[in-house]
Enzyme design. Structure first.
Site, PDB file in Angstrom:
ATOM      1  N   GLU A 210       0.579  -1.038  -0.286  1.00 48.74           N
ATOM      2  CA  GLU A 210       0.101   0.275  -0.159  1.00 48.74           C
ATOM      3  C   GLU A 210       0.497   0.929  -0.295  1.00 48.74           C
ATOM      4  OE1 GLU A 210      -3.648   1.494   2.689  1.00 48.74           O
ATOM      5  OE2 GLU A 210      -1.636   0.527   3.683  1.00 48.74           O
TER       6      GLU A 210
ATOM      7  N   CYS B 297      -5.440  -3.508   1.939  1.00 47.98           N
ATOM      8  CA  CYS B 297      -5.440  -3.159   3.953  1.00 47.98           C
ATOM      9  C   CYS B 297      -6.530  -3.153   4.113  1.00 47.98           C
ATOM     10  CB  CYS B 297      -4.853  -1.760   4.266  1.00 47.98           C
ATOM     11  SG  CYS B 297      -4.590  -1.359   5.463  1.00 47.98           S
TER      12      CYS B 297
ATOM     13  N   LYS C  45      -9.199   1.991  -3.476  1.00 42.05           N
ATOM     14  CA  LYS C  45      -9.943   1.809  -2.196  1.00 42.05           C
ATOM     15  C   LYS C  45     -11.252   2.631  -2.313  1.00 42.05           C
ATOM     16  CE  LYS C  45      -8.754   0.918   2.282  1.00 42.05           C
ATOM     17  NZ  LYS C  45      -7.620   1.153   3.435  1.00 42.05           N
TER      18      LYS C  45
END
Length: 538
Positions: A295, A413, A360
């Site tokens: 990430e 994540c 995301k």
């Protein structure tokens, strides 16, 4: 007298004595007992995995609800016991969140005490509500165990969805320390696994305080249930499965960059070069290589022409880079939006270029964006991630990307903790990609618990996962949740391995949480059926 009767009688008296002690506590002693039981239950999770504490903790909570039934204000007493249990459970389970506030200590350290107590205090409302609901329908014997397991599991489901959801440390996650213990999640998912785990963990209290001739009976039921879960898992792990042809390879990079340096733009070039060093290396001529960076591994990569030129020169041919990135674009109001993103970098006739991206969509409140921005910003609060005034913008949702003959679903994540949300419904990929950065949380239980949740996503979907974490734990996981390779926490390195093939669709991937809900309804029918039978007999 049979051979077993005497030791079982002694064991039963010992259990009754302990149960009587717990039920006899009052005042602050009762709340301390609930608090300690919650802490003990959390120690059944990673990295400690003391599974007997799961049984001790939930059995204690059932006994405290038993005691509440005789209190002058039973529902209040049950609610408070559940809250103290939950406060201990989440304090021990999510304490690691406080570490993130010390990465930029001059700005955020003052918030750490409020976060480390405030978050558990809020999450404790779910166990408190579970105890309150149970108290309203509390019955003697096994009925109360079934009721407790269902209500607890349903409230975990609510916790996983309300206010964007936080399904961290579901009770069933205690079984995810080994692949064998978590295999049944392929049928009913993580919430179903929690239902089973709580049902078995609370079983020893079934005969306690009920004037039963066999107060020990719940313990053998628990052991038999655990054995059944493990045997089922072992059998599933030994079943034949598809074999890969070795043409698709993954190279999972773990650069081990300290968080202070990762978010400092002065280090971006050095960080990029460190990741590139782990990405080079020859591959077989007919193989496809998927290189995965963690990430935010390459912020603003699509704008960095020098970085793209270096990738063109040094990455192997027939390789695809899947890199955690930050990207930005101008919105309709002519303001700059920042996205926590994954960049798909491929070789083109003009050189390496970002040919696709994934943004995301399930952002972390207060970490990646600030809810109620105008209000909270006015009192001096800010999100931890230093991008944009109000944090990252939301992506459009889960998606599947097809490149080089395979289809993968990317996750960033926090997105990997949500059961059944790894990819768009009805669009099953061949494998899962997770990029994460747990460097915010130090050498704590957080990164290890995060890995266990990733394993559950693979088991639920029957899909392999390549997981790249900045400081760890990076891993290659197969469709049955077995960790085929890993890089330890705070170690730099890479994993080079063939990509495991996908398994046939699991029951959970076809039905979602329907099996979980059917089990809940069936158990509740058993509870109220037994109650009607008892009333008829009276």
């Amino acid at each position: 007298m049979s051979f077993w009767e005497k030791p079982l009688g002694r064991f039963g008296r010992w259990m009754e004595s302990g149960g009587g002690f717990v039920r006899g506590l009052s005042g602050w002693r009762r709340w301390c007992c609930a608090f300690l039981a919650g802490i003990g239950t959390a120690l059944a999770m990673a990295p400690v995995y003391v599974l007997p504490l799961l049984a001790l903790g939930f059995t204690t909570l059932v006994l405290l609800i038993d005691a509440a039934a005789t209190h002058p204000r039973p529902r209040r007493s049950a609610f408070v016991a559940g809250w103290f249990f939950g406060f201990g459970y989440f304090l021990a389970g999510v304490y690691w969140m406080a570490f993130s506030f010390f990465v930029q200590a001059d700005q955020f350290a003052w918030m750490a005490p409020f976060a480390v107590t405030g978050m558990p205090a809020f999450l404790a409302l779910f166990p408190a509500l579970a105890a309150l609901v149970c108290m309203a329908f509390w019955r003697p014997g096994w009925s109360r165990i079934l009721l407790f397991a269902v209500v607890w599991a349903v409230l975990e489901y609510v916790r996983g969805h309300i206010l964007t959801g936080l399904p961290w440390n579901l009770a069933g996650q205690a079984l995810a320390g080994t692949a064998v213990g978590a295999q049944t999640a392929a049928w009913y998912g993580a919430y179903g696994l929690s239902l089973v785990a709580v049902l078995l963990a609370a079983a020893p209290s079934a005969g306690l305080g009920q004037q039963s001739k066999r107060p020990w009976f719940g313990a053998p039921v628990m052991f038999a249930g655990v054995a059944l879960v493990l045997v089922t898992g072992f059998v599933r792990l030994t079943l034949p499965e598809p074999q890969g042809d070795g043409t698709n390879l993954v190279r999972i990079v773990q650069p081990n960059i300290p968080q202070r340096e990762k978010i400092d733009s002065d280090y971006w070039v050095r960080n990029f070069e460190r990741q590139l060093e782990h990405s080079i290396g020859a591959i077989p001529p007919d193989a496809n290589l998927y290189i995965i960076w963690p990430e935010n591994g390459a912020p603003l990569l699509s704008e960095a022409q020098r970085a793209l030129a270096m990738l063109s020169q040094q990455l192997p041919d027939r390789s695809l880079l899947i890199a955690g990135a930050v990207r930005r674009e101008m919105n309709a109001d002519e303001e700059m939006d920042y996205f926590n993103s994954i960049a798909i970098v491929e070789q083109t006739p003009q050189g390496r270029a970002v040919i696709d991206h994934y943004d995301k969509h399930h952002l972390v409140p207060f970490g990646e964006y600030l809810p109620f921005y105008d209000l909270l910003n006015a009192i001096g609060l800010a999100q931890l991630t230093p991008y944009g005034d109000s944090g990252f913008a939301f992506g459009s949702g889960p998606r599947v990307i097809e490149r080089h003959g395979t289809r993968f679903a990317p996750m960033i994540c926090y997105e990997a903790i949500f059961p059944g949300a790894s990819y768009p419904k009805g669009d099953r990929p061949d494998w899962l990609v997770t990029v994460t950065n747990d460097a915010w949380f130090g050498d704590t239980s957080g990164p290890r618990q995060h890995l266990d949740m990733a394993r559950l996503r693979s088991i639920e979907a029957g899909l392999p996962m390549a997981r790249s974490a900045n400081t760890g734990i990076s891993a290659l996981i197969d469709g049955k949740g077995r960790v085929l390779a890993r890089i330890k926490l705070y170690k730099a390195g890479k994993i080079d391995a063939p990509l495991p093939p996908p398994l046939p669709p699991t029951l959970y991937s076809r039905t979602g949480d329907w099996v979980f809900w059917i089990l809940c309804v069936a158990l509740m029918a058993a509870v109220f059926g037994a109650d009607r039978k008892t009333r008829s007999a009276d």
